[in-house]
Design a protein around this motif. Structure first.
Motif, mmCIF file in Angstrom:
data_model
loop_
_atom_site.group_PDB
_atom_site.id
_atom_site.type_symbol
_atom_site.label_atom_id
_atom_site.label_comp_id
_atom_site.label_asym_id
_atom_site.label_seq_id
_atom_site.Cartn_x
_atom_site.Cartn_y
_atom_site.Cartn_z
ATOM 1 N N ARG A 240 37.459 -66.279 6.672
ATOM 2 C CA ARG A 240 36.669 -66.602 7.869
ATOM 3 C C ARG A 240 35.751 -67.797 7.635
ATOM 4 N N ASP A 266 27.570 -57.346 6.504
ATOM 5 C CA ASP A 266 27.758 -57.639 7.921
ATOM 6 C C ASP A 266 26.891 -56.738 8.784
ATOM 7 N N VAL A 295 24.377 -68.739 16.250
ATOM 8 C CA VAL A 295 24.584 -67.290 16.342
ATOM 9 C C VAL A 295 24.015 -66.814 17.675
ATOM 10 N N ASP A 379 24.836 -56.406 18.650
ATOM 11 C CA ASP A 379 25.947 -57.237 18.198
ATOM 12 C C ASP A 379 25.430 -58.607 17.766
ATOM 13 N N GLN A 381 27.008 -62.365 16.771
ATOM 14 C CA GLN A 381 28.193 -63.217 16.769
ATOM 15 C C GLN A 381 27.883 -64.511 16.034
ATOM 16 N N THR A 388 33.832 -67.965 18.702
ATOM 17 C CA THR A 388 33.356 -66.898 17.822
ATOM 18 C C THR A 388 34.253 -66.828 16.602
ATOM 19 N N GLY A 390 33.238 -64.831 13.876
ATOM 20 C CA GLY A 390 32.956 -63.596 13.169
ATOM 21 C C GLY A 390 31.983 -62.734 13.938
ATOM 22 N N ASN A 391 32.072 -61.422 13.715
ATOM 23 C CA ASN A 391 31.185 -60.470 14.367
ATOM 24 C C ASN A 391 30.494 -59.619 13.306
ATOM 25 N N ARG A 393 26.490 -57.012 12.987
ATOM 26 C CA ARG A 393 25.535 -56.284 13.811
ATOM 27 C C ARG A 393 24.178 -56.233 13.114
#
Length: 795
Positions: A240, A266, A295, A379, A381, A388, A390-391, A393
């Motif tokens: 990524r 993450d 982001v 969330d 991002q 986007t 990558g995700n 939290r």
């Protein structure tokens, strides 16, 4: 060709090796010569300068009497400027045409507004070369000129530190009767050359920059550190193209920093009490170039429903900045001071995601006091080039209790309440100026700090906020108020009391007296005879203090702390004696005396007489000082004892102080050029002008200081709960044991923690972090939170 270059900048072969040295502030061999950075002249009486030049010692940036090369800031690379308020230079020139190059510095241009001028002008032989109106907006534009700058490791340190602050004006002129006449109005003149041809001008300019770069490299041989090692990464992360990781508020992040294994995640986590403000700080380390990196953060969802991020939080991107000096003397004592750190908070805009350079972000979240406890998730991002990539939290754990502010120590700052540019731009528009001051007053309250310093400076204030009138002959002065002046006083107090924890007002009498028409002469401006004969002043002080203090009590204002004198050691034993006599007067009339101290004389003299003694570590602060203050029934507080999280929190809690006052945290942003990248732009400016709101904006260090304040509040909340708990409660016994152990861990004498020689004036020495680093402090806070929760359950 005959050609006179009277102010010459490094023309090849003109300056000797010795003169090259002289350019940079070292002692000259010729007593009558003033030698500045890039040009020289024989004396202020030289025929090169017309009578209107008025080049007197008060206008030199260079001041040998300071005992170091230059005034504040103290570096010598670019400080040798002439502040040309209204100057005319007449330069003889025999060439038919000349090319003139003027270097205009701007590192201290924020001071222009102190001159109360409205125009910057450079003209030559009557022709305007450069002109700019000084308005509040232009001042903010100047302050924030690097607002959108994104650090790149490809930018040499010269381009980051020097190039942004030198404006060059190049133009040709035909001399009139063999003379070139320059007019400089509000120009900060760094250098000036006159060349007979354009090629000569180019050659000179190239030689100038080469010599400057050589001097800079010699004086600041800074080199970046090698990249830290990066842990082994999963293939999915490598594909990524970035690593997501978490940092705490006082973690130093450099361009070469790399996260350790425990920080890579993450899920970015934080915990907070109800009503607390907490930051979630995270970084994106690009493994490849990520164009237009940014982001987004969604809303938090949890047991109590949705907490909307736009309503409860501020999301910032961080900008790297050279740390510079940690004090106001501006001296770079170690090359590590030039290591860029992620520090300045900027608006959220896409930025180049340079491979290998961490890009940091901070979400500052205000937890509603009504929020239900539990885990809330939002969330996150990561976006590059509008897509986007990558995700992740954010997780915010809301604790089932509130921090106790009632009766806790106050945290306040120096505040002057109005940018000088706003005075100039708004003139006598009272409503607009009041709104500016109201905004400044309310800004600290957003972060639950206490903006209770009443410092009504006289410049312009009398026209907008007259607060009273001091009239009468010396020895028989009195204070009176009209209904308008009483209403103005009420306005201040009403705004102060919007802070729910406003328990006292730090009143600056000298500025109040100036507002009311009496300029009480400062001690350092008094003659020896005036320092001996101050009985008349004491008589007036007693009368006026009594009258103002009684007025405040009749109008039910918060308690007034009369801060006549601060850092009284600064002017020697006579001044300490005078300050003690003033404190005795304040006590005698039934008012409240208050002082800040920073030396051995006041260490002995202040505790018996001042009711509130707030010391910085140079005093020093030790067990004996605290015991002496307590013995006389007086209260201890700290001032300028550092904005490090440990200093603001655990150390301050250990002293048992009633308040913590940072003198250089907010107001310095009004006087300096905060976005200037020079290394001497010291980090005691915790608040920056906000170009979007023309208000104020926090820095990361400001938020970190608040984190320290909250550490203190966790401890204070635990202590207050202990008073209510049953003696045989296991929760009480556990809390007592923890606090006893913690107290034994923390030295009262803060100097034991300083990693380098302490700067006693500003109290901003770096702290050794082998025990009190961010990770350890966060674990301590979690332990305190569990003890609070257990005590509350046991009640």
């Amino acid at each position: 060709m005959k050609f006179a270059i009277w102010l010459l900048l490094l023309l090849a072969g003109t300056l000797s090796a010795q003169e090259h040295k002289l350019m940079f502030g070292q002692a000259t061999e010729r007593a009558e010569t003033k030698q500045f950075l890039d040009f020289s002249y024989t004396s202020a009486d030289s025929p090169l300068f017309t009578p209107k030049s008025r080049f007197n010692q008060n206008q030199w940036i260079y001041d040998p009497s300071l005992g170091r090369p230059g005034s504040l800031p103290g570096d010598t690379l670019l400080e040798h400027n002439l502040n040309c308020r209204e100057v005319q230079l007449v330069l003889p020139c025999n060439a038919p045409e000349a090319t003139i190059r003027v270097w205009i510095g701007d590192w201290n241009s924020g001071w222009r507004r102190l001159w109360n001028e409205d125009t910057i002008l450079l003209s030559c032989n009557g022709q305007t070369i450069y002109e700019q109106a000084i308005t509040p907006q232009s001042a903010y534009d100047e302050w924030c000129k690097l607002e959108d700058y994104v650090f790149s490791r490809q930018d040499p340190i010269w381009d980051r530190l020097i190039s942004p602050i030198l404006r060059q004006e190049v133009f040709t002129v035909k001399p009139v009767e063999g003379k070139i006449t320059l007019r400089l109005q509000n120009i900060i003149l760094t250098a000036l050359t006159v060349s007979s041809t354009a090629q000569q001008d180019q050659d000179t300019a190239s030689a100038v920059e080469a010599e400057r770069r050589r001097q800079f490299a010699r004086r600041y041989p800074w080199q970046p550190l090698p990249d830290e090692s990066l842990p082994e990464l999963p293939e999915s992360v490598r594909q990524r193209g970035y690593v997501l990781f978490q940092k705490l508020s006082d973690d130093l992040v450099h361009p070469w920093s790399r996260p350790v294994v425990e920080e890579i995640s993450d899920t970015i986590r934080a915990f907070a009490a109800r009503g607390e403000q907490e930051l979630l700080r995270f970084g994106v380390l690009p493994l490849v170039d990520l164009p237009e990196l940014t982001v987004t953060v969604g809303d938090f969802q949890g047991p109590g429903g949705i907490l909307r991020t736009a309503e409860h939080a501020d999301l910032w991107r961080e900008r790297y900045k050279e740390q510079g000096s940690r004090s106001t003397n501006g001296i770079i004592t170690t090359m590590r001071q030039l290591d860029p750190i992620s520090y300045v908070l900027q608006s959220m805009k896409p930025q180049p995601g340079e491979a290998g350079t961490p890009r940091m972000f901070t979400l500052d979240f205000r937890v509603p006091v009504t929020a239900q406890p539990g885990d809330y998730f939002a969330d996150l991002q990561v976006i590059s080039a509008g897509k986007t990539i990558g995700n992740a939290r954010l997780q915010l754990k809301i604790l089932p209790f509130e921090l106790n502010y009632k009766g806790a120590a106050t945290y306040n700052f120096t505040m002057s309440y109005c940018h000088w540019t706003d005075w100039m731009g708004l003139g006598k528009d009272k409503s607009s100026m009041r709104e500016v001051m109201r905004t400044q007053m309310l800004f600290p309250m957003k972060y639950r700090f206490n903006p209770n310093q009443f410092n009504p400076w006289g410049y312009g204030m009398q026209a907008v906020f007259p607060l009273g009138q001091i009239s009468g002959e010396p020895g028989s002065r009195h204070f009176t108020q009209t209904p308008e002046q009483m209403a103005n006083f009420d306005w201040w107090m009403e705004n102060f009391q919007k802070d729910p924890e406003c328990r006292f007002i730090d009143l600056r009498p000298r500025s109040l007296f100036l507002n009311c028409g009496w300029q009480m002469k400062n001690w350092d401006r008094r003659t020896p005879a005036e320092r001996q004969d101050y009985q008349t002043d004491l008589k007036d002080l007693e009368t006026i203090t009594r009258e103002i203090d009684q007025m405040c009590k009749q109008r039910n204002y918060p308690e007034i702390f009369w801060y006549y004198d601060g850092e009284i050691d600064n002017h020697g034993s006579e001044y300490v004696q005078f300050a003690v006599k003033v404190a005795e007067i304040v006590n005698r009339v039934g008012a409240t005396s208050y002082v800040t101290i920073n030396g051995p004389l006041a260490y002995k003299a202040a505790p018996p007489v001042f009711q509130h003694v707030w010391a910085n570590p140079a005093t020093p602060i030790d067990e004996n000082l605290l015991a002496e203050i307590k013995k006389h029934g007086h209260q201890f507080g700290s001032h300028n004892s550092g904005d490090n999280r440990f200093q603001a929190g655990f150390w301050f809690w250990r002293t048992g102080g009633e308040g913590k006052y940072q003198e250089t945290s907010i107001s310095y942003a009004n006087y300096m050029l905060p976005y200037c990248l020079l290394p001497w732009n010291y980090n005691t400016s915790l608040v920056y002008p906000d170009p979007e709101t023309r208000g104020q904006r926090p820095s990361l260090q400001f938020l970190n200081y608040r984190e320290g304040r909250d550490d203190y509040l966790y401890l204070y909340t635990l202590e207050q709960l202990l008073k209510q708990a049953k003696a045989d409660s296991p929760a009480r016994q556990a809390a007592q044991a923890f606090l006893s152990d913690l107290s034994a861990r923390v030295h009262i004498d803060q100097r034991k923690y300083h990693a380098a020689k302490f700067d006693g004036i500003e109290g901003t020495a770096d702290i050794k972090n082998n025990e009190w680093n961010a990770y350890c402090i966060e674990r301590f806070r979690w332990k305190i939170a569990t003890l609070i929760h257990n005590l509350e359950k046991a009640l």
